[in-house]
Design an enzyme around this catalytic site. Structure first.
Site, PDB file in Angstrom:
ATOM      1  CD  GLN A  74      50.089  43.942  48.244  1.00 21.79           C
ATOM      2  OE1 GLN A  74      49.606  42.851  48.525  1.00 21.79           O
ATOM      3  NE2 GLN A  74      50.980  44.549  49.025  1.00 21.79           N
ATOM      4  CG  HIS A  88      45.850  42.643  43.916  1.00 20.20           C
ATOM      5  ND1 HIS A  88      46.254  42.876  45.219  1.00 20.20           N
ATOM      6  CD2 HIS A  88      46.539  41.544  43.511  1.00 20.20           C
ATOM      7  CE1 HIS A  88      47.146  41.961  45.575  1.00 20.20           C
ATOM      8  NE2 HIS A  88      47.341  41.150  44.560  1.00 20.20           N
ATOM      9  CB  ILE A 100      41.025  47.237  44.384  1.00 17.49           C
ATOM     10  CG1 ILE A 100      40.227  47.039  45.684  1.00 17.49           C
ATOM     11  CG2 ILE A 100      41.914  46.023  44.104  1.00 17.49           C
ATOM     12  CD1 ILE A 100      39.255  45.856  45.661  1.00 17.49           C
ATOM     13  CB  CYS A 137      28.978  43.119  25.067  1.00 18.45           C
ATOM     14  SG  CYS A 137      28.502  44.469  26.185  1.00 18.45           S
ATOM     15  CB  CYS A 152      29.265  43.910  29.976  1.00 21.09           C
ATOM     16  SG  CYS A 152      28.271  42.493  29.402  1.00 21.09           S
ATOM     17  CB  CYS A 194      24.601  42.264  25.660  1.00 20.30           C
ATOM     18  SG  CYS A 194      25.814  42.037  26.990  1.00 20.30           S
ATOM     19  CB  THR A 197      43.880  51.974  57.574  1.00 19.60           C
ATOM     20  OG1 THR A 197      45.214  52.464  57.761  1.00 19.60           O
ATOM     21  CG2 THR A 197      43.938  50.512  57.163  1.00 19.60           C
TER      22      THR A 197
END
Length: 244
Positions: A106, A124, A108, A135, A132, A156, A29
């Protein structure tokens, strides 16, 4: 903050050479990334849609409303300018001194690694990594967010998603095992910036068998009774003062 507790915790950190840190959204934060459950957190912010934030971060929503998922993510979970704060820097300092053996996060946002931490277990996943789903080709967040709508693979045409565990998805088995082992083997476990209400992450505390569980948080948690030492306040300030 209780000064006597603070000095005792500082002494414990000074004397230990096997510390593990377990943290949540509150760690970031101070880097201007909002947490989830505080009064000003993401889950108390209007989405502008007829869905709850939790549902919009679910596997079902990603699958059935992919464009809306990305619109929500771009506006609420993407902070490319964010930089590590003093909490991240304090943990780097502890790791470089040989005291901190692992970080279980936790979060990300990848800020622990950006700050210089080497032993980070991302419970997480990481929102700066994309791939992707057809692929497997890997992409950067810059590529995924360079335009609008759903990012597609240049090879792809498959949908690109980020390497993050959504609601309804299981935690990677190896990540889960590594997190348990790190906490189980810790002499000192510092837990900070987490509400300890999200499972299975909150359940990791049960694996700590020591008597030096230090909880640093602005607010009370359901697991306060498990802590040996509690320091209430801004974790970015407290951690930095503890390792000075």
């Amino acid at each position: 903050m209780n000064k006597e507790t603070f000095h005792k915790v500082k002494e414990i950190i000074r004397e230990s050479n096997h510390i593990v840190f377990f943290g949540g959204a509150g760690v970031s934060t101070a880097s201007n990334i909002p947490d989830f459950r505080s009064a000003t957190g993401l889950y108390n912010k209007a989405t502008g849609m007829d869905y709850s934030p939790e549902y919009m971060l679910s596997h079902t929503f990603f699958t059935e409303h992919t464009k809306e998922f990305y619109d929500y993510f771009r506006n609420n979970l993407y902070y490319p300018e964010a930089q590590p704060n003093n909490a991240h820097k304090a943990l780097v300092k502890l790791e470089e001194s040989g005291k901190l053996k692992a970080i279980v996060t936790q979060n990300i946002d990848g800020l622990h690694q950006l700050a210089g931490s080497k032993h980070v277990i991302e419970f997480h996943g990481n929102a700066t990594r994309f791939y992707c789903i057809k692929c497997g080709k890997k992409y950067s967040s810059e590529y995924a967010f360079h335009g609008e709508g759903v990012p597609k693979c240049e090879d792809c045409g498959g949908t690109i998603r980020f390497d993050v565990v959504l609601y309804e998805e299981p935690i990677d088995e190896n990540v889960y095992r590594n997190a348990i082992n790190a906490i189980k083997n810790a002499e000192v476990l510092i837990v900070g910036g987490t509400s300890l209400v999200v499972y299975p992450a909150a359940g990791l505390l049960q694996y700590y068998k020591g008597d030096k569980l230090i909880l640093i948080n602005k607010d009370c948690t359901p697991s306060d009774h498990m802590a040996d030492y509690i320091l209430n306040g801004d974790i970015s300030e407290i951690l930095w003062e503890l390792v000075e």
